[in-house]
Design an enzyme around this catalytic site. Structure first.
Site, short mmCIF file in Angstrom:
data_model
loop_
_atom_site.label_atom_id
_atom_site.label_comp_id
_atom_site.label_asym_id
_atom_site.label_seq_id
_atom_site.Cartn_x
_atom_site.Cartn_y
_atom_site.Cartn_z
N GLY B 321 0.83 -1.20 0.00
CA GLY B 321 0.00 0.00 0.00
C GLY B 321 0.87 1.25 0.00
O GLY B 321 1.98 1.26 -0.56
N SER B 322 0.41 2.27 0.68
CA SER B 322 1.11 3.57 0.62
C SER B 322 2.45 3.55 1.33
O SER B 322 3.23 4.50 1.16
CB SER B 322 0.21 4.64 1.23
OG SER B 322 -0.99 4.70 0.51
N THR B 323 2.73 2.53 2.13
CA THR B 323 4.06 2.48 2.76
C THR B 323 5.13 2.36 1.69
O THR B 323 6.31 2.55 1.97
CB THR B 323 4.18 1.30 3.75
OG1 THR B 323 3.94 0.08 3.05
CG2 THR B 323 3.18 1.42 4.89
N PHE B 324 4.73 2.02 0.47
CA PHE B 324 5.67 1.85 -0.63
C PHE B 324 6.06 3.20 -1.25
O PHE B 324 7.02 3.30 -2.00
CB PHE B 324 5.02 0.94 -1.68
CG PHE B 324 5.96 0.46 -2.76
CD1 PHE B 324 7.03 -0.38 -2.44
CD2 PHE B 324 5.79 0.84 -4.08
CE1 PHE B 324 7.90 -0.84 -3.43
CE2 PHE B 324 6.66 0.40 -5.07
CZ PHE B 324 7.71 -0.45 -4.74
N LYS B 325 5.28 4.25 -0.96
CA LYS B 325 5.45 5.53 -1.66
C LYS B 325 6.85 6.13 -1.51
O LYS B 325 7.37 6.75 -2.46
CB LYS B 325 4.36 6.53 -1.22
CG LYS B 325 3.03 6.19 -1.89
CD LYS B 325 1.89 7.03 -1.37
CE LYS B 325 0.58 6.64 -2.05
NZ LYS B 325 -0.59 7.17 -1.32
#
Lengths: 383, 612
Positions: B321-325
């Site tokens: 999810g957004s932790t990948f951003k």
């Protein structure tokens, strides 16, 4: 030189007989039996029970029997030779029939301390009967083929009965002893060659008639490692015991193979192995040396006897003892298949002890009565 | 009777006796040479064989090494195990004795039957196990009744025991009976009752923990009965394994995660890679495995949808999810395609061809800068950025941060996750990569998969820019495990600073996505990044009528909640990642867990940064 005794004198006094007794042979027999008892003491882990004490008792009884037989005039054996052999054959038939009916393979007659195996008895009576037969033949007569039929019957009737039991070892010894006696009697050598050739060619036929367990023994003999936990186990363990004994042995009562029960039948057929393990090559050669002395005594007695019957009896008994020792040692060292022949005087067992003592008794009788002569042709009643 | 004729017979007789004598001499010669061969020539060979016969070497099971945490708190120990043994030969009537015994201590029908069967199959003097795990009371009962129980004896053995029950089950693992396929030639494995590591550290370090078997040489007879003991070599007990874990932190984390149905967390050191806590919840009690698990317990463990037997921290693969951003942002900054001043206008959606990609915030974020993109987790910013940067640069950056391959942690069963790129798509689907897939990957969805441990490693590498690798073994028998001196990754400091600023805003800015999860203690503030991973596909129809709120969905269709963090913010040392399966929003559910763990960790301070 021989002590001269008037051959016309029909009987000897007991005192004279005792003086003429071959004490050297008596001593040897006692010494060998003593060694046997010591080995049985070791086999039981340092106990007289259960084997040594009974073997000593048997030796005591056998010893008395031996001396009594030694005192018996050789002419008595000559007179009853055929009858005794007849009785032995009769008993062989009896145990055979009894074994068939009773389903159990009991091949002996129980005499309390001893168990009388007619097949053992037959080894002695065969010698007596053959000796009497050839006593009556000149060298020229021995050369005639038809003359050899009765002795062949004397040999092969008991051999056949013993094979039926089945007891390959005893049958072999009976055949070898009978053959040796015929050889000593002057049967022409080429006839033996024919027999040997015929025998070798008959081996495949014999193989067909052999029992599975007997075939197994031959297989195992040819390759003991083939089945180290089964039939090959005995011979493998026996070789290990001999080898680990080395030159001087592991010491009395210290043979690990025997003491830890890896060696089967260590008190009977394989007692020579126990000797080899605990006393090494020195021990085995010593005992073989004692037996060699017995053989030398035996043949010396044979050669010193004045009549053909005595010579043949002494020679036959001596060769009998040789075959016992040879087959037993060859068997436990893996030269020949395991055939179940004990070592005389040493192995635990009443029958072998009894047979050996009787045989020695007769040998001693020949020795005492070596000057006695009976004509080639005689009437039994005249003896 | 003619004297001449008898003389000729005597002559022949003598000759034949001489012939037989010669044959006999040859026969005896053969015997003597055979005996010489056996007893002198081959003596050595047969002596060895006789020794082999005589001496029975019995192995003595070595004591299994302990496993402790970094301070020496025992996590796996050996307990005394009292066993009742029966010897058939001394028991007389064994069945009668066992029936009597069953009247004194509980003995199942199955145990009774097995004992009788075992006893009948072995030699009469060999002991067989009647029952294991006797209590003290049972032992004393049996000792008292000894005169009525001939042939029964009490034997003391070792049993593995895990004092913390489920808290360390996934790391320490458990031991069990050796299976056929595990026989590796070590003779000790064949010992009856020997246990081997089946999972976790018990399995990873099984060789060291096992130790070396001792040997007892005994003289035995042909039946195998022991005559006497000749000598003994006590062997070498197993090594003591000290782990990097902090038992208290781990226990705290276990209790904290137990508030959720299914979750996993990792706390590790950003400098040396020490893992301080690694929790997969729910867990299980490893002690049931060493004692022999019942069919019911086993069934329950297998059928539980939260899969308590799986270590989700290393074997669970989730869309990050957004932790990948941060990976996408760094890929843009490092490649020089954008700089710190780059902005994107977010109207709440992003059109690519005829497909419209939505931002999580329907109304849009307006103009978003680099650090703010993390603070607000603006999807549109990343759609635009990723389209410029391209999937291959994003994937390369992600791999530099530890994605797409196992971290190499000293535990069995770690999974590699997935980072897709053009080559990957072609190799796996034989289709060209599409831009839509780049956009999905940019927000950590689509094909991107990672384990919680990989997320923790990413957080640690973001924290200090070092190529840190996680590990659990601190020392083996007080010999420190080799810990890498991790080199700098070569990320430009100013670029890392942008990410730090953004992650700081996530938790410390009142409008950040995880403001509620901030640490308020002075000097312990953390930086983080939220993530929510969809596990279902949102249809056009649903989007038209309004996306169904997580709370209205069945548990197993709700989003996974994720969070990565490091602390302290101004001097990073501890990194943390958490996933709560179907937990909903990352900021609301996973963030507070990371906060609690990092706060507890900083207070315990296993790395010792506060005392300096």
């Amino acid at each position: 030189m021989y002590r001269h005794i008037d051959s016309s004198e029909p009987t000897f006094s007991l005192g004279l007989k005792l003086r003429l007794l071959n004490w050297g042979l008596v001593f040897l027999v006692t010494l060998i039996s003593g060694i046997g008892a010591a080995l049985l003491y070791s086999a039981a882990g340092g106990n007289l029970q259960p084997w040594a004490i009974r073997q000593i008792t048997r030796f005591g009884i056998g010893f008395v029997l031996m001396l009594m037989l030694a005192m018996v005039d050789i002419r008595v054996f000559l007179r009853y030779a055929y009858i005794l052999h007849g009785i032995a054959i009769f008993l062989l038939v009896v145990v055979e029939v009894k074994g068939k009916i009773g389903m159990g393979a009991q091949r002996w007659i129980d005499l309390g301390v001893f168990q009388l195996q007619p097949s053992e008895l037959a080894k002695i009576t065969l010698v007596l009967a053959l000796a009497r037969y050839f006593h009556g033949l000149t060298y020229e007569q021995v050369g005639k083929p038809l003359v050899l039929l009765p002795p062949l019957a004397m040999i092969f009737i008991p051999v056949g009965l013993v094979l039926l039991q089945p007891n390959l070892g005893t049958a072999t010894i009976l055949t070898l002893v009978g053959g040796s006696l015929m050889l000593m009697s002057g049967v022409r050598l080429w006839k033996f060659l024919i027999i040997i050739v015929a025998g070798v060619s008959a081996l495949p036929v014999l193989w067909e008639f052999m029992h599975d367990y007997q075939k197994q023994r031959v297989y195992t003999f040819l390759d003991p490692e083939r089945d180290p936990l089964g039939a090959g186990y005995n011979i493998m363990q026996s070789k290990i015991a001999f080898g680990s004994g080395g030159l001087i042995g592991q010491g009395f009562m210290n043979g690990s193979q025997s003491q830890l029960r890896f060696l089967p039948e260590k008190e009977t057929d394989f007692i020579f192995t126990l000797l080899g393990e605990e006393f090494g090559l020195i021990g085995t050669l010593f005992v073989l040396g004692l037996f060699l002395l017995v053989l030398i005594y035996g043949f010396a007695i044979a050669l010193s006897a004045r009549m053909q019957f005595s010579r043949l009896v002494a020679g036959g008994i001596t060769i009998n003892i040789f075959f016992y020792i040879f087959i037993n040692v060859a068997m436990v060292t893996g030269i020949i298949p395991v055939v179940g022949i004990p070592m005389p005087l040493v192995s635990y067992g009443g029958t072998a002890m009894l047979t050996t003592m009787i045989a020695t008794g007769i040998l001693l009788s020949v020795s005492i009565h070596r000057e006695v002569k009976v004509p080639r042709v005689f009437s039994s009643d005249s003896l | 009777m003619s004297i001449d004729r008898d003389n000729s017979r005597y002559r022949i007789f003598s000759r034949r006796v001489a012939l037989l004598g010669a044959l006999q001499a040859a026969g005896l010669g053969a015997l003597v040479s055979r005996l010489y061969y056996l007893q002198v020539v081959e003596s050595d060979k047969y002596t060895t064989l006789a020794e082999d016969n005589r001496i029975n070497v019995r192995l003595l099971a070595p004591v299994r090494g302990q496993i402790t945490d970094r301070l020496g708190v025992p996590l796996a120990i050996n307990e005394q195990n009292f066993r009742a043994l029966a010897v058939r030969e001394s028991a007389g009537n064994l069945e009668e004795v066992l029936n009597h015994l069953a009247g004194l201590v509980p003995l199942s029908e199955a145990d009774l039957k097995r004992t009788l069967r075992d006893a009948s199959r072995r030699p009469a003097f060999m002991p067989v196990t009647v029952r294991e795990n006797l209590t003290w009371d049972e032992v004393s009962t049996l000792e008292l009744a000894a005169p009525e129980l001939p042939g029964i004896s009490i034997d003391e053995g070792q049993l593995r025991y895990y004092p913390y029950s489920d808290a360390f089950a996934h790391i320490v693992g458990y031991v069990g009976k050796v299976s056929e396929s595990e026989l590796d030639g070590d003779p000790v494995l064949a010992l009856p009752g020997f246990r081997i590591g089946k999972s976790g550290i018990e399995r990873f370090h099984d060789q060291e923990l096992r130790g070396e078997a001792g040997r007892k040489r005994m003289e035995v007879n042909a039946l195998g009965r022991v005559i006497r003991e000749i000598d003994r070599d006590p062997g070498k007990p197993g090594s003591e394994i000290k782990l990097t874990l902090d038992a208290n932190l781990q226990q705290f984390a276990t209790q904290r995660l137990a508030q959720e149905r299914s979750a996993a967390s990792v706390v590790m050191d950003a400098v040396n890679g020490d893992v301080y806590a690694l929790v997969s919840s729910p867990s299980f009690d490893p002690n049931v495995f060493t004692r022999g698990i019942t069919a019911d317990t086993w069934e329950d463990l297998l059928s539980n949808p939260a899969s308590p037997l799986t270590n989700k921290a290393i074997a669970g693969q989730y869309a990050p999810g957004s932790t990948f951003k941060p990976m996408v942002l760094l890929a843009g900054l490092e490649s020089g395609i954008i700089d710190e001043s780059f902005t994107v206008f977010c109207p709440g959606h992003y059109d690519l061809g005829d497909h419209r990609f939505h931002c999580w915030k329907r109304g849009g974020h307006g103009t978003v800068g680099t650090a703010e993109s993390l603070e607000h987790s603006c999807d549109v910013f990343y759609y635009e950025l990723s389209r410029r940067v391209g999937i291959d640069r994003i994937a390369a950056m992600a791999r530099r941060f530890g994605f797409d391959s196992p971290s190499g942690i000293d535990l069995p069963g770690e999974r590699p996750g997935t980072i897709p790129d053009r080559d990957w798509k072609r190799a796996n689907f034989n289709k060209p990569w599409t831009q839509g897939e780049t956009l999905n990957a940019a927000i950590g969805q689509g094909y991107v998969l990672s384990t919680p441990l990989q997320l923790a490693v990413m957080a640690a590498r973001l924290a200090l820019g070092r190529e840190v690798k996680p590990h659990l073994t601190l020392s083996v028998d007080d010999v420190p495990a080799v810990r890498g001196d991790f080199p700098l990754m070569g990320i430009k400091a100013e670029n890392l600073a942008v990410v730090h600023r953004g992650m700081g805003l996530v938790v410390n800015s009142p409008i950040g996505t995880a403001y509620r999860a901030r640490i308020q203690q002075k000097g312990m503030e953390m930086a983080g990044k939220t993530g929510s991973a969809q596990v279902r596909r949102i249809t056009m129809a649903e989007r038209a009528t309004g996306v169904i709120s997580n709370d209205d969905l069945p548990w197993n269709q709700r989003d996974h909640a994720l969070f990565i963090a490091f602390a302290p913010f101004d001097n990073p040392r501890y990194a943390c990642a958490t996933i709560v399966e179907h937990g909903g929003g990352g900021g609301a559910v996973a963030g507070p867990i990371c906060r609690d763990l990092l706060l507890d960790c900083q207070q315990r301070d296993p790395a010792g940064i506060r005392s300096v």
